[in-house]
Design a protein around this motif. Structure first.
Motif, PDB file in Angstrom:
ATOM      1  N   VAL A 102     -10.336  -4.472   0.011  1.00  0.00           N
ATOM      2  CA  VAL A 102     -10.022  -3.023  -0.379  1.00  0.00           C
ATOM      3  C   VAL A 102      -9.204  -3.125  -1.534  1.00  0.00           C
ATOM      4  O   VAL A 102      -8.123  -3.413  -1.487  1.00  0.00           O
ATOM      5  N   THR A 151      -9.270   3.295   0.597  1.00  0.00           N
ATOM      6  CA  THR A 151      -9.925   3.899   1.807  1.00  0.00           C
ATOM      7  C   THR A 151      -9.015   4.964   2.344  1.00  0.00           C
ATOM      8  O   THR A 151      -9.495   6.050   2.724  1.00  0.00           O
ATOM      9  N   ASN A 210     -14.127   0.002  -1.780  1.00  0.00           N
ATOM     10  CA  ASN A 210     -14.004   0.072  -0.344  1.00  0.00           C
ATOM     11  C   ASN A 210     -14.232  -1.309   0.287  1.00  0.00           C
ATOM     12  O   ASN A 210     -13.808  -1.513   1.488  1.00  0.00           O
TER      13      ASN A 210
END
Ligand code: LLP
Length: 463
Positions: A44, A53, A372
């Motif tokens: 991420v 995220t 993400n």
């Protein structure tokens, strides 16, 4: 959110050539374009230890994330490179009270060009003396406020303004320090500059025909103000010091003419415009190199002309905040569009031209990655588009994205710190996104997300 049900037919999608080399690693974050603290943690993208995220879960999407460490480092590098000169952060690139505070803490002053920008800086506790006020059409109210708060420098942009400011200064019993903005006939953009005989544009007073010289004389003979120096600004996103060189050369000539006619010029402000990399293949000059070059040019030209070397000033905006900021969007729809044997993947995100008008307005290029998660899917030619009712609503015109990009994914666009949120609009009644600053594993709201109530608050209603 479920994965996009129909999904693109990956075999139909262009896998090569149209937009240059297929990147080796779509998951990589090139330090040339991403903020200092950007990295992937468990796949991420995170800024200052905050996963995109988590930030989106807390603050919503689209979201601007600003890397405090990056901003401060860039500001400091300017303060250090221009030691002995003055560096004004150009507020128009992006300003909040916290940004103003950072800039001043790192040794910069602030260039403002409206009452609004001035008030934000003042609200942050920036002393009036540290502000420089620009604008080709400053109103009487703006000038009055500038005088009341003791703005350090006012840049005179027209002959009309000399009298307007003098009247106000007399009425308030103050004596502002002013610079005369000079149009030097140099226009610079990224990799090229043009030097023209005359300038057909709204800013400043022409060097050509002695217009700027005459204006400086008028200012110098006006007891209500003090002529402190000259100003020029030749453009934005400049990579080539040659444009500054020609401008500095011409400005030094004017300094010499004025000094030789008995008018002192203590400061020479060469404006902003220092470029940044939006894509990996752009290579902007180093701050310290550019500073050395500009200082050397001004010193040489003034020494050649036999006049004292004025104190130098510059006004970088983009070069300080541009690469410190990213925008995170959520993907809503993915559509493979047939281009006659080839296709392009249109990836629609939940913002667009209302939070980044630069692609539509200037044809700007950006770098975009899946934020993400990492993906090992084959790269496809994509276009990241917004949600506005306009086909020109493009965020990234040509991008390589992993072919498995789908609804619910997050995309991050690099180098959106300058001139994106500050030029944002409410087109199609889209509330403008929040801006958060990220530092030491935490995010703090700098500008909260607008709400529909904010937008409706301006509506006078039907009764
Ligand atoms: N000083 C003056 C007098 C300026 O007019 C500007 C920018 C700056 C400093 C800061 O320039 P920077 O260092 O940020 O390039 N909206 C356009 C850029 C417009 C710049 C206007 N003046 C964009 O998004 O590229």
């Amino acid at each position: 959110m479920p994965a996009h049900p129909a999904g693109p037919r990956h075999e139909d999608i262009v896998h090569a050539a149209a937009i240059g080399e297929v990147p080796h690693d779509l998951n990589a974050l090139s330090p040339a374009v991403w903020p200092l603290t950007a990295e992937r943690v468990d796949g991420v993208l995170s800024v200052a230890g905050v996963p995109a995220t988590d930030a989106v879960a807390e603050f919503g999407s689209p979201l601007f994330m600003l890397d405090e460490k990056h901003f401060r480092a860039a500001a400091r590098s300017y303060a250090e490179a221009y030691a002995g000169a003055d560096v004004y952060y150009a507020a128009k690139a992006f300003l909040t009270t916290r940004v103003a505070r950072w800039a001043v803490e790192e040794g910069l002053r602030i260039d403002v060009c409206t009452l609004g920008e001035m008030e934000v800086a003042l609200r942050a506790g920036v002393p009036g003396e540290s502000l420089l006020f620009h604008g080709n059409n400053k109103s009487v109210a703006e000038l009055r406020r500038a005088l009341e708060v003791g703005v350090g420098r006012i840049v005179i942009d027209s002959v009309t303004e000399i009298e307007r400011l003098a009247d106000l200064a007399r009425a308030l019993g103050v004596r502002p320090k002013v610079l005369v903005r000079v149009t030097v006939g140099v226009e610079a953009h990224t990799h090229e500059f043009i030097a023209t005989a005359h300038e057909d544009q709204k800013f400043g007073l022409a060097l050509a025909g002695g217009v700027a010289f005459a204006a400086a004389q008028t200012v110098a003979s006006e007891p209500a103000m003090e002529l402190i120096g000259l100003h020029s600004h030749i453009g934005s996103q400049i990579f080539d010091a040659a444009g500054f060189e020609v401008a500095a050369h011409r400005m030094a000539g004017l300094v010499a003419d004025l000094v030789n006619s008995g008018i002192a010029v203590a400061e020479l402000n060469l404006g902003g415009g220092m470029g940044i990399a939006y894509t990996d293949d752009e290579d902007p000059p180093q701050v310290a190199d550019m500073a050395k070059q500009l200082t050397a040019i001004v010193t040489r030209e003034c020494e050649l002309a036999g006049v004292p070397v004025p104190r130098l000033a510059v006004e970088p905006g983009r070069a300080i905040v541009g690469s410190a900021g990213i925008t995170v969007y959520e993907v809503g729809t993915v559509k493979a569009v047939d281009l006659g044997g080839r296709s392009r993947l249109y990836v629609s995100v939940d913002g667009g031209m209302s939070d980044n008008i630069r692609t539509a307005l200037y044809g700007a290029d950006y770098t975009v990655v899946l934020a993400n998660r990492e993906s090992v899917a084959d790269p496809v030619v994509a276009r990241v588009v917004g949600k506005h009712c306009e086909s020109g609503d493009v965020v990234v015109r040509d991008a390589w994205l992993p072919g498995d990009v789908r609804a619910g994914d997050l995309l991050a666009v690099a180098a959106t710190g300058a001139y994106c949120r500050s030029m944002a609009s409410n087109y199609n009644y889209l509330p403008r996104p929040a801006v958060v600053s990220a530092a030491s594993g935490e995010c703090q709201v700098m500008l909260r997300r607008e709400t529909l109530d904010d937008l409706l608050a301006a509506d006078a209603g039907v009764d």
